[in-house]
Write a protein that holds these residues in place. Structure first.
Motif, PDB file in Angstrom:
ATOM      1  N   UNK A 414      45.345  22.707  -5.202  1.00 22.45           N
ATOM      2  CA  UNK A 414      45.679  22.358  -6.586  1.00 22.45           C
ATOM      3  C   UNK A 414      46.693  23.368  -7.127  1.00 22.45           C
ATOM      4  N   UNK A 415      47.431  22.981  -8.134  1.00 22.48           N
ATOM      5  CA  UNK A 415      48.472  23.807  -8.754  1.00 22.48           C
ATOM      6  C   UNK A 415      49.605  24.135  -7.775  1.00 22.48           C
ATOM      7  N   UNK A 416      49.671  23.392  -6.679  1.00 26.57           N
ATOM      8  CA  UNK A 416      50.734  23.533  -5.683  1.00 26.57           C
ATOM      9  C   UNK A 416      51.554  22.241  -5.732  1.00 26.57           C
ATOM     10  N   UNK A 417      52.882  22.380  -5.741  1.00 23.74           N
ATOM     11  CA  UNK A 417      53.747  21.214  -5.983  1.00 23.74           C
ATOM     12  C   UNK A 417      53.484  20.070  -5.010  1.00 23.74           C
ATOM     13  N   UNK A 465      51.516  13.663   4.074  1.00 21.77           N
ATOM     14  CA  UNK A 465      51.314  13.411   2.648  1.00 21.77           C
ATOM     15  C   UNK A 465      51.427  14.631   1.744  1.00 21.77           C
ATOM     16  N   UNK A 466      51.203  15.825   2.274  1.00 17.44           N
ATOM     17  CA  UNK A 466      51.238  17.016   1.430  1.00 17.44           C
ATOM     18  C   UNK A 466      50.722  18.217   2.193  1.00 17.44           C
ATOM     19  N   UNK A 516      60.734  13.678   4.358  1.00 20.84           N
ATOM     20  CA  UNK A 516      60.442  12.319   4.826  1.00 20.84           C
ATOM     21  C   UNK A 516      61.098  11.256   3.983  1.00 20.84           C
ATOM     22  N   UNK A 517      62.077  11.659   3.157  1.00 22.39           N
ATOM     23  CA  UNK A 517      62.680  10.703   2.226  1.00 22.39           C
ATOM     24  C   UNK A 517      63.439   9.586   2.936  1.00 22.39           C
ATOM     25  N   UNK A 523      59.294  14.438   0.006  1.00 25.00           N
ATOM     26  CA  UNK A 523      59.967  15.699   0.285  1.00 25.00           C
ATOM     27  C   UNK A 523      58.950  16.799  -0.003  1.00 25.00           C
ATOM     28  N   UNK A 524      58.514  17.485   1.054  1.00 20.55           N
ATOM     29  CA  UNK A 524      57.476  18.505   0.911  1.00 20.55           C
ATOM     30  C   UNK A 524      58.133  19.872   0.954  1.00 20.55           C
TER      31      UNK A 524
END
Length: 680
Positions: A414-417, A465-466, A516-517, A523-524
């Motif tokens: 959490x709190x991570x872009x 995904x992230x 991955x765009x 975009x990670x």
């Protein structure tokens, strides 16, 4: 001298002389031998199976001759015909001592069986649960000796099982008479008796009931709720499950929830209702997964931090948001499940909640202490339960200190872009080549690294995904080791680092971990804001540990134990590069998995452990980080990666951190890419 036969039990080694004709089960009970029986010696349950020895036993100085036990009787023969006895086995309640005998009690006939904890330190749990089923035969009513059915049931339990002072709810009394008559005055009774309360009937069935009783060990965290469904007969975990704490919608960290309760009349009741509803759903789901009736869950043990503790109990946590952080109660609690509106489990189920240590150090920390036993450690151990609010224990057999540190939810994604909870598709492992600055990673759900030709196909279903908590720790540490991040936590530009993966984002830079765009994916990136969030979290963690070390007047610890589900996935090397934990040899950094959950399971399976942790909590000294000025000093120094002033000699033996600096506010940022030489 005596003519009474000598009886020796293995593996316990307990021995004694008994009159000829004494049942083996009776001899075992008198010697305190661990031999199970549910039916009270009536040859119904078969739990008391034993294996008699034959021949010479020089170790024991005994010769076992033919006829040392009585011949098979009809009860044993009938049981063998219907269910079968293993070769050489006898029923301890039927076999009688006729001569000197050596008797082995097999593991399945022992009440206190070993349950090995599959984590850093294997340890057994002695089975002695609070809730147990007993078979009794009750005297029939007699006009010449008037007494109630409940009184005669209580008398039978006292005479046959030495259970005295029985209590029962009125609703159970209403079922007692038809059940007794249906069972022809034979009944199985589930009784709850913990280390301090009176025995209380939970349920009863006509005749001999062969069903199982189950309990839940629940770690109620601020972010997640984890539960283990445990067979109360042998301690086996039938199923484990978890879910997000629905209170997150009221605030991700504890103080946000306290603020919600302060600012919104009735807010505490909203949060209480939300978590109780979630717990009922979790109990239903875990019972379905294990294919049992949730009404067979007759007990639950909870561990939780103080705010969760109060909200579970329906207590407004407002006092925990301001000094002196007073708890409504810090002692352990034993209460009916109905008090917590847990109606998905048995109607008369009982709840046990471990004691809290102090206003910000809760029952979850007590459970970690129960699981990891720092008070029995010869060496100096630091135990860190990593979560939204980190609980820290430090000490050994001489003294144990505790504190909590407000790390926030960054370690959990959490709190991570690009952060997310641990789920399929989340990046969990990262490596960055220090020369090319190119990353490779692994995602949850696949064992392949991203540079493997088969990676794309293997992750097609989940996608990328992230970044989850362990992934964000590894990528930040890898960026530091690869020279993409300086000691102050600044990300360098493309010119400074020599890689186009460092892209500008306003006045700061970000590192592209995965783009991955082109395929419609995300975009990670790791942004400067992400780095700051991790710095704040790790600084709070390290500062709390240093504060306890100061109090103990030590500069180093012998070993570090990382607890918590998240702690089990942290790489010790990356944690140390970040400066999350004090410097120790990497092989002295251990994982304990969900130690709070293990502590809850120990308390569920053993009432003696409840008494032990209640005593130990009184001896643990609490250090309050909120009012210690040194905490802020340690916090500021710990902002550097790994640290501004503390040396990390063990880390330096295995990792050489690049000496780079990307602060362009002064003379840096020139042709040398912002690199600077070490002064000295």
């Amino acid at each position: 001298m005596t003519d009474e036969p000598l009886v020796i039990f293995t593996p316990s080694g307990k021995r004694g002389r008994f009159p000829v004709g004494t049942p083996v089960l009776t001899a075992a009970r008198q010697l305190g031998v661990d031999l199970d029986s549910v039916c009270g010696g009536r040859g119904i349950c078969s739990k008391c199976q034993i294996t008699p020895g034959h021949g010479e036993f020089p170790k024991h100085g005994v010769t076992v001759r033919e006829g040392a036990l009585s011949e098979w009787n009809e009860v044993e023969a009938r049981y063998d015909r219907i269910r079968g006895l293993k070769e050489g086995r006898r029923l301890g309640c039927q076999a009688k001592v006729m001569g000197d005998i050596v008797i082995d009690v097999p593991p399945e006939s022992q009440v206190h069986r070993q349950v090995i904890r599959k984590s850093a330190t294997a340890r057994d749990i002695t089975m002695d649960p609070a809730t147990h089923a007993y078979y009794v035969e009750v005297a029939e009513p007699d006009m010449h000796e008037p007494s109630g059915d409940f009184q005669r049931l209580a008398d039978a339990l006292r005479d046959q099982w030495q259970i005295d002072g029985l209590e029962a709810d009125a609703t159970l009394l209403g079922r007692l008479q038809p059940i007794l008559r249906k069972g022809e005055w034979k009944v199985t009774v589930a009784i709850h008796k913990d280390h301090r309360g009176k025995p209380r009937i939970i349920d009863l069935w006509p005749g001999f009931w062969e069903g199982r009783l189950y309990g839940l060990a629940i770690d109620l965290g601020s972010t997640t709720i984890a539960a283990h469904l445990v067979d109360l007969r042998n301690g086996n975990v039938l199923a484990s499950s978890g879910l997000m704490n629905p209170q997150i919608r009221f605030g991700e960290d504890l103080m946000s929830r306290v603020s919600y309760a302060m600012m919104n009349p009735g807010g505490d009741k909203e949060m209480t209702s939300a978590v109780r509803h979630a717990l009922n759903g979790l109990a239903q789901a875990i019972a379905t997964e294990a294919n049992i009736d949730p009404r067979q869950i007759v007990e639950a043990v909870f561990v939780c931090n103080p705010v969760m503790h109060h909200l579970l109990l329906g207590i407004d946590p407002v006092e925990l948001g301001q000094a002196p952080f007073a708890l409504a109660t810090s002692e352990s609690l034993s209460l009916p499940a109905s008090d917590l509106e847990l109606d998905a489990i048995h109607d008369h189920a009982r709840i046990y909640i471990l004691p809290c240590i102090a206003g910000h150090v809760g029952a979850d920390c007590a459970a970690v202490a129960l699981s990891e036993e720092p008070d029995k450690s010869e060496d100096m151990v630091l135990i860190v339960d990593v979560g939204t609010n980190a609980e820290i224990l430090c000490g050994n057999k001489d003294r144990v200190l505790a504190c909590s540190s407000p790390t926030g939810p960054a370690f959990e994604g959490a709190q991570i872009s690009a952060g997310q909870r641990a789920a399929p598709g989340a990046i969990e492992r990262v490596e960055i080549d220090p020369v090319t600055k190119e990353p490779r990673f692994r995602v949850i759900g696949s064992d392949l690294w991203s540079d493997d030709p088969a990676f794309a196909a293997a992750t097609a279903a989940t996608g990328i995904t992230g970044i989850c908590g362990s992934g964000i720790i590894e990528v930040v540490a890898e960026m530091r080791m690869a020279g993409l991040l300086d000691a102050s936590g600044l990300i360098g530009s493309a010119d400074q680092t020599g890689t186009a993966r460092c892209i500008p984002t306003g006045r700061t830079n970000a590192y592209v971990l995965h783009d991955g765009t082109a395929e419609g994916g995300p975009l990670i990136t790791v942004t400067q804001g992400d780095i700051r969030a991790i710095q704040l979290a790790k600084s709070a963690l390290y500062a709390g540990a240093r504060l306890l070390m100061d109090e103990l007047q030590i500069d180093k610890v012998d070993r570090v134990v990382l607890a918590g589900a998240f702690g089990a996935h942290i790489s010790p090397k990356h944690a140390m590069v970040l400066g999350m934990i004090p410097d120790v040899p990497l092989d002295m950094v251990q994982s304990a998995g969900n130690a709070a959950g293990t502590g809850a399971r120990i308390a569920l399976c053993n009432i003696g452990a409840r008494a032990a942790i209640e005593d130990e909590v009184k001896r643990i000294h609490k250090v309050e980080t909120a009012i210690e000025p040194r905490f802020q000093e340690h916090f500021v120094a710990a902002n550097a990666i790994p640290h501004a002033t503390d040396a990390f000699p063990e880390l330096s033996r295995i990792v050489t951190l690049p000496d780079v600096g990307f602060n362009t506010g002064g003379s840096g940022g020139g042709a040398d890419g912002g690199r600077r030489r070490r002064r000295g």
